[in-house]
Write a protein that holds these residues in place. Structure first.
Motif, PDB file in Angstrom:
ATOM      1  N   ASP A 204       0.833  -1.207   0.000  1.00  0.00           N
ATOM      2  CA  ASP A 204       0.000   0.000   0.000  1.00  0.00           C
ATOM      3  C   ASP A 204       0.868   1.258   0.000  1.00  0.00           C
ATOM      4  OD1 ASP A 204      -2.378  -1.350  -0.067  1.00  0.00           O
ATOM      5  OD2 ASP A 204      -2.856  -1.084   2.058  1.00  0.00           O
ATOM      6  N   THR A 205       1.948   1.239   0.763  1.00  0.00           N
ATOM      7  CA  THR A 205       2.861   2.387   0.789  1.00  0.00           C
ATOM      8  C   THR A 205       3.525   2.564  -0.573  1.00  0.00           C
ATOM      9  OG1 THR A 205       3.282   1.954   3.142  1.00  0.00           O
ATOM     10  CG2 THR A 205       4.786   3.468   2.018  1.00  0.00           C
ATOM     11  N   ALA A 206       3.863   1.458  -1.219  1.00  0.00           N
ATOM     12  CA  ALA A 206       4.431   1.534  -2.573  1.00  0.00           C
ATOM     13  C   ALA A 206       3.456   2.225  -3.522  1.00  0.00           C
ATOM     14  CB  ALA A 206       4.768   0.137  -3.080  1.00  0.00           C
ATOM     15  N   GLU A 207       2.157   1.943  -3.360  1.00  0.00           N
ATOM     16  CA  GLU A 207       1.156   2.591  -4.204  1.00  0.00           C
ATOM     17  C   GLU A 207       1.081   4.091  -3.922  1.00  0.00           C
ATOM     18  OE1 GLU A 207      -3.269   1.486  -5.808  1.00  0.00           O
ATOM     19  OE2 GLU A 207      -2.972   1.414  -3.649  1.00  0.00           O
ATOM     20  N   ARG A 208       1.218   4.473  -2.656  1.00  0.00           N
ATOM     21  CA  ARG A 208       1.229   5.902  -2.323  1.00  0.00           C
ATOM     22  C   ARG A 208       2.467   6.581  -2.910  1.00  0.00           C
ATOM     23  NH1 ARG A 208      -0.682   3.803   2.643  1.00  0.00           N
ATOM     24  NH2 ARG A 208       1.342   4.003   3.680  1.00  0.00           N
ATOM     25  N   ILE A 209       3.579   5.880  -2.917  1.00  0.00           N
ATOM     26  CA  ILE A 209       4.802   6.424  -3.513  1.00  0.00           C
ATOM     27  C   ILE A 209       4.608   6.658  -5.009  1.00  0.00           C
ATOM     28  CG2 ILE A 209       7.215   5.876  -4.091  1.00  0.00           C
ATOM     29  CD1 ILE A 209       7.410   4.483  -1.361  1.00  0.00           C
ATOM     30  N   VAL A 210       3.865   5.768  -5.656  1.00  0.00           N
ATOM     31  CA  VAL A 210       3.544   5.942  -7.079  1.00  0.00           C
ATOM     32  C   VAL A 210       2.848   7.285  -7.308  1.00  0.00           C
ATOM     33  CG1 VAL A 210       1.935   5.135  -8.864  1.00  0.00           C
ATOM     34  CG2 VAL A 210       3.524   3.526  -7.803  1.00  0.00           C
ATOM     35  N   ASP A 211       1.902   7.627  -6.436  1.00  0.00           N
ATOM     36  CA  ASP A 211       1.200   8.922  -6.569  1.00  0.00           C
ATOM     37  C   ASP A 211       2.179  10.088  -6.416  1.00  0.00           C
ATOM     38  OD1 ASP A 211      -1.239   7.633  -6.934  1.00  0.00           O
ATOM     39  OD2 ASP A 211      -1.728   7.651  -4.801  1.00  0.00           O
ATOM     40  N   THR A 212       3.116   9.954  -5.497  1.00  0.00           N
ATOM     41  CA  THR A 212       4.126  10.999  -5.310  1.00  0.00           C
ATOM     42  C   THR A 212       5.025  11.119  -6.540  1.00  0.00           C
ATOM     43  OG1 THR A 212       4.125  10.563  -2.921  1.00  0.00           O
ATOM     44  CG2 THR A 212       5.983  11.829  -3.812  1.00  0.00           C
ATOM     45  N   LEU A 213       5.409   9.974  -7.098  1.00  0.00           N
ATOM     46  CA  LEU A 213       6.251   9.986  -8.315  1.00  0.00           C
ATOM     47  C   LEU A 213       5.517  10.624  -9.485  1.00  0.00           C
ATOM     48  CD1 LEU A 213       7.971   6.472  -8.184  1.00  0.00           C
ATOM     49  CD2 LEU A 213       8.997   8.701  -7.715  1.00  0.00           C
ATOM     50  N   ARG A 214       4.226  10.387  -9.590  1.00  0.00           N
ATOM     51  CA  ARG A 214       3.446  11.019 -10.670  1.00  0.00           C
ATOM     52  C   ARG A 214       3.517  12.541 -10.548  1.00  0.00           C
ATOM     53  NH1 ARG A 214      -0.670   6.840 -10.277  1.00  0.00           N
ATOM     54  NH2 ARG A 214      -0.709   5.642 -12.218  1.00  0.00           N
ATOM     55  N   ALA A 215       3.368  13.024  -9.328  1.00  0.00           N
ATOM     56  CA  ALA A 215       3.428  14.474  -9.107  1.00  0.00           C
ATOM     57  C   ALA A 215       4.807  15.018  -9.481  1.00  0.00           C
ATOM     58  CB  ALA A 215       3.100  14.798  -7.656  1.00  0.00           C
ATOM     59  N   LEU A 216       5.858  14.306  -9.096  1.00  0.00           N
ATOM     60  CA  LEU A 216       7.212  14.739  -9.428  1.00  0.00           C
ATOM     61  C   LEU A 216       7.493  14.675 -10.928  1.00  0.00           C
ATOM     62  CD1 LEU A 216       9.154  13.064  -6.474  1.00  0.00           C
ATOM     63  CD2 LEU A 216       9.103  15.517  -6.976  1.00  0.00           C
ATOM     64  N   SER A 217       6.925  13.689 -11.593  1.00  0.00           N
ATOM     65  CA  SER A 217       7.196  13.503 -13.021  1.00  0.00           C
ATOM     66  C   SER A 217       6.666  14.673 -13.855  1.00  0.00           C
ATOM     67  CB  SER A 217       6.582  12.196 -13.528  1.00  0.00           C
ATOM     68  OG  SER A 217       5.174  12.263 -13.560  1.00  0.00           O
ATOM     69  N   LEU A 218       5.668  15.400 -13.329  1.00  0.00           N
ATOM     70  CA  LEU A 218       5.102  16.533 -14.078  1.00  0.00           C
ATOM     71  C   LEU A 218       6.124  17.647 -14.281  1.00  0.00           C
ATOM     72  CD1 LEU A 218       1.573  16.741 -12.357  1.00  0.00           C
ATOM     73  CD2 LEU A 218       2.147  15.729 -14.595  1.00  0.00           C
ATOM     74  N   THR A 219       7.126  17.693 -13.397  1.00  0.00           N
ATOM     75  CA  THR A 219       8.162  18.741 -13.526  1.00  0.00           C
ATOM     76  C   THR A 219       9.388  18.240 -14.304  1.00  0.00           C
ATOM     77  OG1 THR A 219       9.259  18.102 -11.449  1.00  0.00           O
ATOM     78  CG2 THR A 219       7.467  19.713 -11.299  1.00  0.00           C
ATOM     79  N   ILE A 220       9.337  16.970 -14.722  1.00  0.00           N
ATOM     80  CA  ILE A 220      10.487  16.374 -15.411  1.00  0.00           C
ATOM     81  C   ILE A 220      10.227  16.158 -16.887  1.00  0.00           C
ATOM     82  CG2 ILE A 220      12.006  14.345 -15.481  1.00  0.00           C
ATOM     83  CD1 ILE A 220      11.478  14.020 -12.457  1.00  0.00           C
TER      84      ILE A 220
END
Length: 221
Positions: A204-220
């Motif tokens: 479940d934490t890995a899935e939450r990290i995925v959401d964080t990575l999506r947010a970061l990817s918008l600036t990359i």
């Protein structure tokens, strides 16, 4: 002359490199826990399990040292790094996985000390859950490696992480019901359920990290 945007990109890549090292250490830590789980299923030797637990504690400290380095790096960067809150969240969530792994290992040692004996069905399902959690973490690491390199690979690994997390959920529900309807003593049942829940919580934490990575990817990308 180095432009601020170039400097930000340099800082971002540097921090991602540290975070990739952090997740590698956490996954190595989980692999020790998985070996511990296999040992518990085979013979529940308390001394052997305690040795595994000490290895996990050392690995946990190494991972935490990396997270402290990342925090110092972000402190040095200051306002030059956009999405700083997302980076902090990412490091914290990976730390949470390490804490959960340590918690699983601690409970396994105590379950062995209580001389709990699980049925073959429960043992097999427990190992299946452990393996699927590892597959989820491996996909997450691959997503982290891809985030600074290739948008298509990154998105694919994000989807794969989510797919594996759903498989973890399915195994967890089946296993939890099997534990509840087993003939385990109440103390053994409660501790086994807690171990299983914590394994599922890692995914479940890995899935939450995925959401964080999506947010970061918008600036990359």
């Amino acid at each position: 002359m180095t432009l601020p945007r170039d400097r930000e990109e340099e800082f971002r890549v540097r921090i991602f490199t540290f975070i990739q090292d952090q997740i590698r250490k956490v996954i190595d830590m989980y692999k020790v826990a998985l070996n511990m789980l296999e040992s518990f299923v085979q013979d529940s030797n308390v001394q052997k399990l305690e040795e595994f637990y000490q290895k996990i504690l050392k690995a946990d400290e190494s991972a935490k040292e990396t997270s402290r380095i990342i925090e110092m790096e972000m402190g040095n960067v200051g306002a030059l790094l956009t999405n700083k809150e997302d980076f902090i969240r990412l490091v914290t969530e990976i730390d949470e996985i390490a804490d959960t792994i340590e918690g699983v290992a601690y409970r396994m040692v105590n379950l062995a000390k209580m001389k709990a004996k699980l049925s073959r069905e429960l043992n097999n399902k427990l190992l299946e859950l452990g393996d699927m959690v590892l597959s989820t973490l491996n996909r997450l690491r691959e997503a982290l490696l891809a985030i600074t390199l290739n948008v298509n690979t990154f998105q694919q690994k994000i989807r794969e992480t989510e797919e594996h997390e759903k498989k973890v959920d399915d195994i967890y529900r089946t296993l939890d019901l099997a534990i509840l309807t087993s003939d385990l003593k109440i103390a053994h049942l409660l501790l086994t359920r807690e171990i299983v829940w914590m394994l599922e919580e890692i995914a479940d934490t890995a899935e939450r990290i995925v959401d964080t990575l999506r947010a970061l990817s918008l600036t990359i990308f």
